[in-house]
Write an enzyme that holds these catalytic residues in place. Structure first.
Site, mmCIF file in Angstrom:
data_model
loop_
_atom_site.group_PDB
_atom_site.id
_atom_site.type_symbol
_atom_site.label_atom_id
_atom_site.label_comp_id
_atom_site.label_asym_id
_atom_site.label_seq_id
_atom_site.Cartn_x
_atom_site.Cartn_y
_atom_site.Cartn_z
ATOM 1 C CE LYS A 12 -4.159 -2.030 2.601
ATOM 2 N NZ LYS A 12 -5.167 -1.701 3.472
ATOM 3 C CG PHE A 60 -13.314 1.074 6.797
ATOM 4 C CD1 PHE A 60 -13.218 0.977 5.975
ATOM 5 C CD2 PHE A 60 -14.134 0.787 7.768
ATOM 6 C CE1 PHE A 60 -13.385 -0.846 6.007
ATOM 7 C CE2 PHE A 60 -14.195 -0.854 7.230
ATOM 8 C CZ PHE A 60 -13.421 -1.158 7.178
ATOM 9 N NE ARG A 88 -5.986 -12.216 5.510
ATOM 10 C CZ ARG A 88 -6.564 -11.045 5.627
ATOM 11 N NH1 ARG A 88 -6.648 -10.155 4.163
ATOM 12 N NH2 ARG A 88 -7.156 -10.440 6.760
ATOM 13 N NE ARG A 105 -2.330 -5.393 6.880
ATOM 14 C CZ ARG A 105 -3.768 -6.069 6.918
ATOM 15 N NH1 ARG A 105 -3.983 -6.754 7.606
ATOM 16 N NH2 ARG A 105 -3.888 -5.787 5.661
ATOM 17 C CG ASN A 115 -3.199 -2.480 6.814
ATOM 18 O OD1 ASN A 115 -3.800 -1.926 5.983
ATOM 19 N ND2 ASN A 115 -4.757 -2.692 7.283
ATOM 20 C CG HIS A 118 -5.295 -6.398 -0.148
ATOM 21 N ND1 HIS A 118 -6.511 -5.900 0.556
ATOM 22 C CD2 HIS A 118 -5.181 -6.787 -0.921
ATOM 23 C CE1 HIS A 118 -7.721 -7.179 -0.686
ATOM 24 N NE2 HIS A 118 -6.437 -7.781 -1.091
HETATM 25 O O1 CDP Z 1 -7.122 -5.357 5.021
HETATM 26 P P1 CDP Z 1 -7.756 -6.585 5.802
HETATM 27 O O2 CDP Z 1 -8.325 -8.165 5.121
HETATM 28 O O3 CDP Z 1 -7.395 -7.441 6.675
HETATM 29 O O4 CDP Z 1 -9.271 -6.322 6.745
HETATM 30 P P2 CDP Z 1 -10.423 -5.455 5.601
HETATM 31 O O5 CDP Z 1 -11.235 -5.640 7.166
HETATM 32 O O6 CDP Z 1 -10.553 -6.256 5.026
HETATM 33 O O7 CDP Z 1 -10.490 -4.577 5.611
HETATM 34 C C1 CDP Z 1 -10.123 -3.666 4.237
HETATM 35 C C2 CDP Z 1 -8.749 -1.984 4.865
HETATM 36 O O8 CDP Z 1 -9.966 -1.172 4.946
HETATM 37 C C3 CDP Z 1 -7.839 -2.707 5.916
HETATM 38 O O9 CDP Z 1 -6.971 -3.253 5.549
HETATM 39 C C4 CDP Z 1 -7.869 -1.181 6.315
HETATM 40 O O10 CDP Z 1 -6.625 -0.612 5.234
HETATM 41 C C5 CDP Z 1 -9.127 -0.269 6.412
HETATM 42 N N1 CDP Z 1 -9.854 -0.611 7.230
HETATM 43 C C6 CDP Z 1 -9.679 0.644 8.162
HETATM 44 O O11 CDP Z 1 -9.266 1.948 7.362
HETATM 45 N N2 CDP Z 1 -10.699 1.340 9.454
HETATM 46 C C7 CDP Z 1 -11.009 -0.195 9.757
HETATM 47 N N3 CDP Z 1 -12.337 -0.153 11.057
HETATM 48 C C8 CDP Z 1 -11.144 -0.950 9.025
HETATM 49 C C9 CDP Z 1 -9.709 -1.975 8.263
HETATM 50 MG MG MG Z 2 -10.827 -7.579 3.643
#
Ligand code: CDP
Ligand code: MG
Length: 136
Positions: A12, A60, A88, A105, A115, A118
């Site tokens: 990212k 978000f 993951r 992360r 973070n 992805h």
């Molecule tokens: O990336 P990951 O699959 O771990 O998390 P996700 O729940 O699929 O969320 C996608 C992305 O949204 C995250 O990697 C964060 O960059 C962002 N996010 C955020 O900004 N605030 C949150 N409360 C949750 C996710």
């Molecule tokens: Mg995700």
């Protein structure tokens, strides 16, 4: 190989900005995930919105799409045994504060939004996400 898979990783903008690409890719390759293809690109906010469509109802979502399109990213096809879950596990929890030691992360993430990486969350989504960036 019992379950050879491919998955999509994205380095990212926060990580590209800090020149962490090679360090992150080293973590993948040292953990038996091969880099099958990769490219540095910058996407538009509309493309980010399409990519993160599953999150469209989340509070978000708008900031996330603005962020992912805010600077260069590197998109990577990883291949290996159980690649989706292996990636993951290497990434760690979404919130770097909660991520396990030695995960990407934990090492490099700045905040829950910035973070650093992805990773596809299922084999089905991995196929869709790889197609999204590598159309051939
Ligand atoms: O990336 P990951 O699959 O771990 O998390 P996700 O729940 O699929 O969320 C996608 C992305 O949204 C995250 O990697 C964060 O960059 C962002 N996010 C955020 O900004 N605030 C949150 N409360 C949750 C996710
Ligand atoms: Mg995700």
């Amino acid at each position: 190989m019992n379950n050879l898979e491919q998955t999509l990783s994205i380095i990212k903008p926060d990580a590209v900005e800090r020149n962490l690409n090679e360090k992150i890719k080293d973590i993948f390759t040292k953990n038996n995930l091969k880099i099958k293809d990769s490219k540095k690109i910058q996407i538009t906010k509309d493309e980010a919105a399409e990519f993160y469509k599953v999150h469209q109802s989340k509070p978000f979502y708008n900031d996330l799409c603005t962020y992912l399109s805010s600077g260069p990213i590197e998109v990577i096809i990883l291949e290996g045994e159980n690649a989706v879950i292996a990636n993951r596990n290497l990434m760690g929890a979404t919130d770097p504060k909660k991520a396990e030691d030695n995960t990407i992360r934990k090492l490099y993430g700045i905040s829950i939004d910035k973070n650093s990486v992805h990773g596809s969350d299922s084999n089905e989504n991995a196929k869709k996400e790889i197609k999204f960036f590598f159309k051939n």
